[in-house]
Design an enzyme around this catalytic site. Structure first.
Site, PDB file in Angstrom:
ATOM      1  N   LYS A  79       0.839  -1.204   0.000  1.00 19.25           N
ATOM      2  CA  LYS A  79       0.000   0.000   0.000  1.00 19.25           C
ATOM      3  C   LYS A  79       0.873   1.254   0.000  1.00 19.25           C
ATOM      4  O   LYS A  79       1.972   1.248   0.582  1.00 19.25           O
ATOM      5  CB  LYS A  79      -0.886  -0.050   1.256  1.00 19.25           C
ATOM      6  CG  LYS A  79      -2.017   0.963   1.311  1.00 19.25           C
ATOM      7  CD  LYS A  79      -2.926   0.682   2.518  1.00 19.25           C
ATOM      8  CE  LYS A  79      -4.042   1.699   2.649  1.00 19.25           C
ATOM      9  NZ  LYS A  79      -4.980   1.373   3.756  1.00 19.25           N
ATOM     10  N   SER A 154      -9.949   1.310   2.810  1.00 11.60           N
ATOM     11  CA  SER A 154      -9.105   2.132   1.974  1.00 11.60           C
ATOM     12  C   SER A 154      -8.009   1.361   1.241  1.00 11.60           C
ATOM     13  O   SER A 154      -7.396   1.884   0.322  1.00 11.60           O
ATOM     14  CB  SER A 154      -8.431   3.206   2.835  1.00 11.60           C
ATOM     15  OG  SER A 154      -7.546   2.596   3.772  1.00 11.60           O
ATOM     16  N   SER A 178     -10.095  -1.217   6.906  1.00 13.94           N
ATOM     17  CA  SER A 178      -9.538  -1.012   5.567  1.00 13.94           C
ATOM     18  C   SER A 178      -8.854  -2.208   4.914  1.00 13.94           C
ATOM     19  O   SER A 178      -8.518  -2.147   3.737  1.00 13.94           O
ATOM     20  CB  SER A 178      -8.550   0.147   5.586  1.00 13.94           C
ATOM     21  OG  SER A 178      -9.260   1.346   5.495  1.00 13.94           O
TER      22      SER A 178
HETATM   23  N1  GLN Z   1     -13.337   3.390   6.340  1.00 10.78           N
HETATM   24  C1  GLN Z   1     -12.809   3.766   7.603  1.00 10.78           C
HETATM   25  C2  GLN Z   1     -12.422   5.226   7.550  1.00 10.78           C
HETATM   26  O1  GLN Z   1     -12.751   5.808   6.588  1.00 10.78           O
HETATM   27  C3  GLN Z   1     -11.626   2.914   7.946  1.00 10.78           C
HETATM   28  C4  GLN Z   1     -10.404   3.295   7.228  1.00 10.78           C
HETATM   29  C5  GLN Z   1      -9.223   2.464   7.560  1.00 10.78           C
HETATM   30  O2  GLN Z   1      -9.329   1.392   8.154  1.00 10.78           O
HETATM   31  N2  GLN Z   1      -8.068   2.979   7.217  1.00 10.78           N
HETATM   32  O3  GLN Z   1     -11.823   5.781   8.415  1.00 10.78           O
END
Ligand code: GLN
Length: 486
Positions: A79, A154, A178
């Site tokens: 990532k 994400s 995410s």
């Molecule tokens: N979707 C969640 C957020 O927007 C989790 C994101 C993540 O785990 N990085 O914060």
């Protein structure tokens, strides 16, 4: 078998036995990226030249009789929030464009020490804030099962790359879901370790009390192999826990008889897609048929989890992101009239809308006068949520829930409605607040062939049991063998 279909474990074994070469495997992945990534958009950077020369070196080492390491010659994608010395790292944000990492993340060092080859950097929601990989400055990533839909987020790029067979495995980060939510939406396995299991040295911080790095792959065995390599204490991350090394791979294959699987009633609520509900019910039945006992448990504070998360995560993000001021990192607005103008325009131009929304919310909940009402209150609720899990784990060994309330949604469907987007993580967020480990594994498809994920949650540092149950379930099904049409 096509080389791109190999799992990490299969590929490593074939390379070791010289039945295939690292070069051919890396070449096959690069060709696959060339063929599909213009559509999928999983990668923001592909390290073609270096990956091929590292593959060549791996093949030579093996030909010369060198001891083959666990991941010798196997390509892995990472990532875009993990640092690698000399390479850009941008968190898919304009504000970090041009920034070159001055050091390498511990997880990447450990992958390399095990012989893995970095094949490229993957797309993500800007600063890991999102559930759809639509907020990246590079444009969106698409779901390999239906390119009109999102891959989740994400870590959408890391997950889509594995689902589309552009790489056998990848690393993502998980602050509120995410890794698990996109894994569910793309039909692969993804694990968020216990808080403190994996070093975050070299991970760009989003919300430091929640962030964990974890593996994404096409089999539970691969998840265990990768976690064993990246996990363990690191003196460079004071939040990484000192514990003796664990042999996770050897915990696979055991029976799940006598294990109790808890089903929290709060997770089977109105508004959940009936096809998801049905797939989870069928998965529970499967595990029951293998001898596990299904027990009802309760996580009574679940309804407060999303609100609690969005206070704590935004508060921490507002503090972590304060450093991007145009002085030390990446982007700086051109031709400022003075220092204040430079700060203001750098942040206005460099950050996207979702990141700005969170910085504002986080600054607000930390401000004097509001701190007690929001931030402190959220910390108290967090303690209650953690206690919910402790109580539930007195009655069961593993908790089973859906990983996401719905299958993949359409591109653009939720971008204009942040609240709807935040609700995509309703089943994953409590896990980060409590700090426990959880995995998502494929457990079925909707009638329009979109993958559904089963989330299994373990006790603190219960990765061994968690992987054992996930592996037992996976070996009774073939959902993980199905491939997207992209
Ligand atoms: N979707 C969640 C957020 O927007 C989790 C994101 C993540 O785990 N990085 O914060």
């Amino acid at each position: 078998m096509d080389l791109i279909d190999l799992t990490v474990s299969e590929a490593a074994q074939l390379i070791r036995k010289r039945e295939t070469s690292s070069h051919d495997l890396v070449r096959a992945c690069l060709d696959r990226i060339r063929a599909v990534d213009a559509t999928v958009g999983a990668f923001v950077d592909v390290y073609e030249k270096d990956a091929l020369s590292e593959a060549h070196a791996a093949d030579n080492r093996i030909a010369e009789g060198g001891a083959a390491r666990a991941l010798e010659g196997v390509p892995v994608a990472v990532k875009d929030n993990l640092c690698v010395t000399g390479r850009p790292v941008t968190c898919s944000s304009k504000i970090l464009k041009g920034f070159i990492a001055p050091y390498t993340a511990t997880v990447i060092e450990r992958l390399r020490e095990a012989g893995a080859i970095l094949i490229g950097r993957t797309n993500m929601d800007e600063f890991a804030m999102g559930s759809s990989t639509e907020t990246s400055c590079y444009g969106l990533t698409r779901n390999p099962w239906d390119t009109g839909r999102v891959p989740g987020g994400s870590s959408g790029g890391s997950v889509a790359a594995v689902a589309a067979r552009e790489a056998p495995a990848s690393l993502g980060s998980d602050t509120g879901g995410s890794i698990r939510q996109p894994a569910a939406l793309c039909g692969v396995a993804g694990l968020k370790p216990t808080y403190g299991y994996v070093s975050r040295y070299g991970l760009v911080a989003f919300a430091s009390s929640l962030d964990q790095i974890g593996p994404i792959a096409r089999s539970v065995r691969d998840i265990a192999v990768l976690l064993e390599i990246i996990g363990g204490h690191d003196p460079r991350d004071s939040t990484s826990v000192k514990r003796p090394a664990e042999n996770l791979v050897s915990s696979l294959g055991g029976k799940i008889e006598n294990l109790r699987i808890g089903v929290p009633k709060e997770y089977f609520v109105e508004g959940m897609d009936p096809e998801v509900k049905e797939a989870i019910r069928a998965a529970l039945e499967k595990m029951q048929s293998a001898g596990a006992t299904i027990v009802d448990v309760s996580l009574p504070h679940t309804e407060y989890a999303v609100a609690t998360y969005y206070v704590i995560a935004t508060a921490e993000a507002s503090s972590n992101l304060a450093r991007y001021d145009g002085v030390q990192y990446g982007y700086r607005a051109p031709h400022p009239t003075d220092l204040l103008d430079m700060y203001q325009r750098t942040k206005s131009e460099g950050f996207g809308a979702e990141v700005k929304r969170r910085i504002m919310l986080g600054t607000y909940v930390l401000s004097s006068g509001y701190y007690d009402a929001y931030y402190l209150k959220a910390q108290k609720v967090r303690t209650l949520l953690k206690k919910d899990f402790e109580d539930a784990f007195k009655l069961c060994d593993v908790i089973a829930t859906p990983a996401s309330p719905t299958a993949a949604f359409k591109v653009g469907e939720k971008v204009a409605d942040p609240l709807q987007m935040y609700l995509s993580d309703i089943f994953t967020i409590s896990v980060n607040l409590a700090g426990v480990p959880a995995i998502s594994v494929p457990c079925g498809f909707t009638s329009n062939t979109l993958p559904i994920g089963l989330q299994l949650i373990g006790r603190h540092f219960g990765e061994g049991t968690l992987l054992k149950v996930a592996h037992a379930y996976e070996s009774m099904t073939d959902w993980h063998k199905k491939q997207p049409k992209v």
